[in-house]
Design a protein around this motif. Sequence first.
Motif, PDB file in Angstrom:
ATOM      1  N   ALA A   1       0.834  -1.311   0.068  1.00  0.00           N
ATOM      2  CA  ALA A   1       0.198   0.020   0.177  1.00  0.00           C
ATOM      3  C   ALA A   1       0.831   1.202  -0.053  1.00  0.00           C
ATOM      4  CB  ALA A   1      -0.860   0.076   1.316  1.00  0.00           C
ATOM      5  N   LYS A   2       2.368   1.175   0.325  1.00  0.00           N
ATOM      6  CA  LYS A   2       3.182   2.301   0.495  1.00  0.00           C
ATOM      7  C   LYS A   2       2.909   3.423  -0.506  1.00  0.00           C
ATOM      8  CE  LYS A   2       8.030   3.249   2.088  1.00  0.00           C
ATOM      9  NZ  LYS A   2       7.493   4.538   2.319  1.00  0.00           N
ATOM     10  N   SER A   3       3.355   3.048  -1.582  1.00  0.00           N
ATOM     11  CA  SER A   3       3.103   4.081  -2.655  1.00  0.00           C
ATOM     12  C   SER A   3       1.963   4.457  -3.017  1.00  0.00           C
ATOM     13  CB  SER A   3       3.784   3.601  -3.883  1.00  0.00           C
ATOM     14  OG  SER A   3       3.990   2.215  -4.249  1.00  0.00           O
ATOM     15  N   GLY A   4       0.952   3.680  -3.130  1.00  0.00           N
ATOM     16  CA  GLY A   4      -0.286   4.228  -3.260  1.00  0.00           C
ATOM     17  C   GLY A   4      -0.958   5.164  -2.083  1.00  0.00           C
TER      18      GLY A   4
ATOM     19  N   GLU B   1       1.099   7.257  -0.349  1.00  0.00           N
ATOM     20  CA  GLU B   1       1.784   8.385  -0.620  1.00  0.00           C
ATOM     21  C   GLU B   1       1.356   9.294  -1.628  1.00  0.00           C
ATOM     22  OE1 GLU B   1       5.888   7.093  -1.227  1.00  0.00           O
ATOM     23  OE2 GLU B   1       6.136   6.670   1.171  1.00  0.00           O
ATOM     24  N   ALA B   2       0.974   8.517  -2.743  1.00  0.00           N
ATOM     25  CA  ALA B   2       0.536   9.451  -3.794  1.00  0.00           C
ATOM     26  C   ALA B   2      -0.901  10.025  -3.442  1.00  0.00           C
ATOM     27  CB  ALA B   2       0.332   8.432  -5.202  1.00  0.00           C
TER      28      ALA B   2
ATOM     29  N   ALA C   1      -0.450  12.980  -1.110  1.00  0.00           N
ATOM     30  CA  ALA C   1       0.161  14.001  -1.732  1.00  0.00           C
ATOM     31  C   ALA C   1      -0.784  14.837  -2.710  1.00  0.00           C
ATOM     32  CB  ALA C   1       1.385  13.521  -2.725  1.00  0.00           C
ATOM     33  N   GLN C   2      -1.658  14.042  -3.295  1.00  0.00           N
ATOM     34  CA  GLN C   2      -2.606  14.658  -4.408  1.00  0.00           C
ATOM     35  C   GLN C   2      -3.848  15.122  -3.360  1.00  0.00           C
ATOM     36  OE1 GLN C   2      -3.006  11.671  -7.309  1.00  0.00           O
ATOM     37  NE2 GLN C   2      -0.846  11.545  -7.450  1.00  0.00           N
TER      38      GLN C   2
ATOM     39  N   ARG D   1      -6.307  13.260  -2.327  1.00  0.00           N
ATOM     40  CA  ARG D   1      -7.211  12.111  -2.286  1.00  0.00           C
ATOM     41  C   ARG D   1      -7.300  11.526  -1.204  1.00  0.00           C
ATOM     42  NH1 ARG D   1      -5.628   8.418  -5.366  1.00  0.00           N
ATOM     43  NH2 ARG D   1      -3.740   8.935  -6.229  1.00  0.00           N
TER      44      ARG D   1
ATOM     45  N   ASP E   1      -9.571   8.179  -0.997  1.00  0.00           N
ATOM     46  CA  ASP E   1      -8.646   6.930  -1.783  1.00  0.00           C
ATOM     47  C   ASP E   1      -7.773   6.602  -0.423  1.00  0.00           C
ATOM     48  OD1 ASP E   1     -10.095   7.115  -4.274  1.00  0.00           O
ATOM     49  OD2 ASP E   1      -8.399   8.130  -5.090  1.00  0.00           O
TER      50      ASP E   1
END
Lengths: 346, 95
Positions: free
Chosen positions: A184-187, A189-190, A193-194, A196, A199
């Motif tokens: 799940a880490k990069s999801g 972070e993204a 950062a955005q 969302r 999400d």
Amino acid sequence: MNDFERLALRAAISIREAMLVDPPNQELDLPQTDWNRLQRLLRQKQLAQDHEWRMAERIINTRLIFTMERLATDLRQRTRDLEQSIKSRSTPADLRLLYEELIALPNEFSEVSIDLRHGILRVVTEEITLEDITLGRFDIVYNWTSEGPGPSYDIHALDPAPSNANSDFVHPHISDGILCEGEAKSGIEAALAQGRFCDFFLIVANTLNTYNDDSAYVTLKEWYGTPCLDCGTSCSDDDLTLCSGCEDPYCHQCCDCCRNCHDSLCGSCLQSCEECSTPHCRDCLNTCNECNHDFCSHCLTDGYCEACYETLSETDPELEEEDNHYETTNPQQISTPPTPAETASP
Amino acid sequence: MKILYINNDGGGFADYISIEPETTISHFVDQRLKHGLATDYLIRVNRQPVSSDYTLQEGDRVSLTPTKIEGARGALGQSHGCRETEGDLLAPAGR
Ligand SMILES: [Zn+2]
Ligand SMILES: [Zn+2]
Ligand SMILES: [Zn+2]
Ligand SMILES: [Zn+2]
Ligand SMILES: [Zn+2]
């Protein structure tokens, strides 16, 4: 606009402000250590070449390649980090997007709360059950004012049902309120950062709802600990004793120790001396030569239990004499357990 | 026509993409998930659940979130993330 929507709008404004603030100036440091090491290795390589030290040159070459590769990986990671920090600064989330994310939360979670004063968004998951083990509901708490390293969110069990094997864990992938994100880490972070947030919370909730056996703090197989074979109570490893007779696990309550050798034994492996009733292991009891019942060493005299000894000494005066002889000349001998050779096994 | 497509699988993907008009959500999801099953994802259009025959409209926001995402433990977590990711790591969602 209802109360929640009004609150969500104010929160969206506050979140956007927090996102616009430049993150504390992270000093961009360079991988100096590996760079210095490479230069040192190059000097060594030159030296080895000058002296035609072939073996040394080969070793130095291997080290050079290894260090260069590590430096390259390190630099690539630093490049990505820098790109990401520039991107997240240059594209502040849209206020409408933030607001829509917040007002969508009640569609996905039964309990959502916004704490404007402390900058906290909080949702409650549904009850989480992994492989038939009920872990209860979890609170996912995101703090939009949090600064510094480490995650900006934490997770708490609302109906904590910690593992019996290790009560520090309320979920196989949470330690001290911190989710080990894995896939799940990069999801996450993204999404953060955005801006969302919906999400973000869904990704975290779905990670909580998934079990990864290969990489759990406590596996679900061991979640309840090991059951005591006698009373069935689940115990952590510390609370279990292996019976030295049958080698099966038992809780402390269901074990007792042999009064002679002090080995721990389960109820079925423990036996009592038929005279004094004290518990002993099988090895520390001996059979009376006459009646074949089991007695502790204190309750046997010359391989005979008290009753048999008495009967025998009445009919065989020699035995009594022998015994008296021992008693008067060597009293210690009586309390010494008879060796197997002295006792006749049935 | 263009829609905003967000896939929360792996590294995450969020960007505007072009699709054929008259595309239903189920057709779209099948196209995007070459290796996955639609049932393994939480599918939202404009942050709402929709029926599988919903026809996508210009500017719709479609998001897919896997229902199962494997967590890890401590240092092991760093090396995880082996799911296939789609495109750019951090495409901006808004404009
Ligand atoms: Zn027990
Ligand atoms: Zn036993
Ligand atoms: Zn014993
Ligand atoms: Zn005894
Ligand atoms: Zn006897």
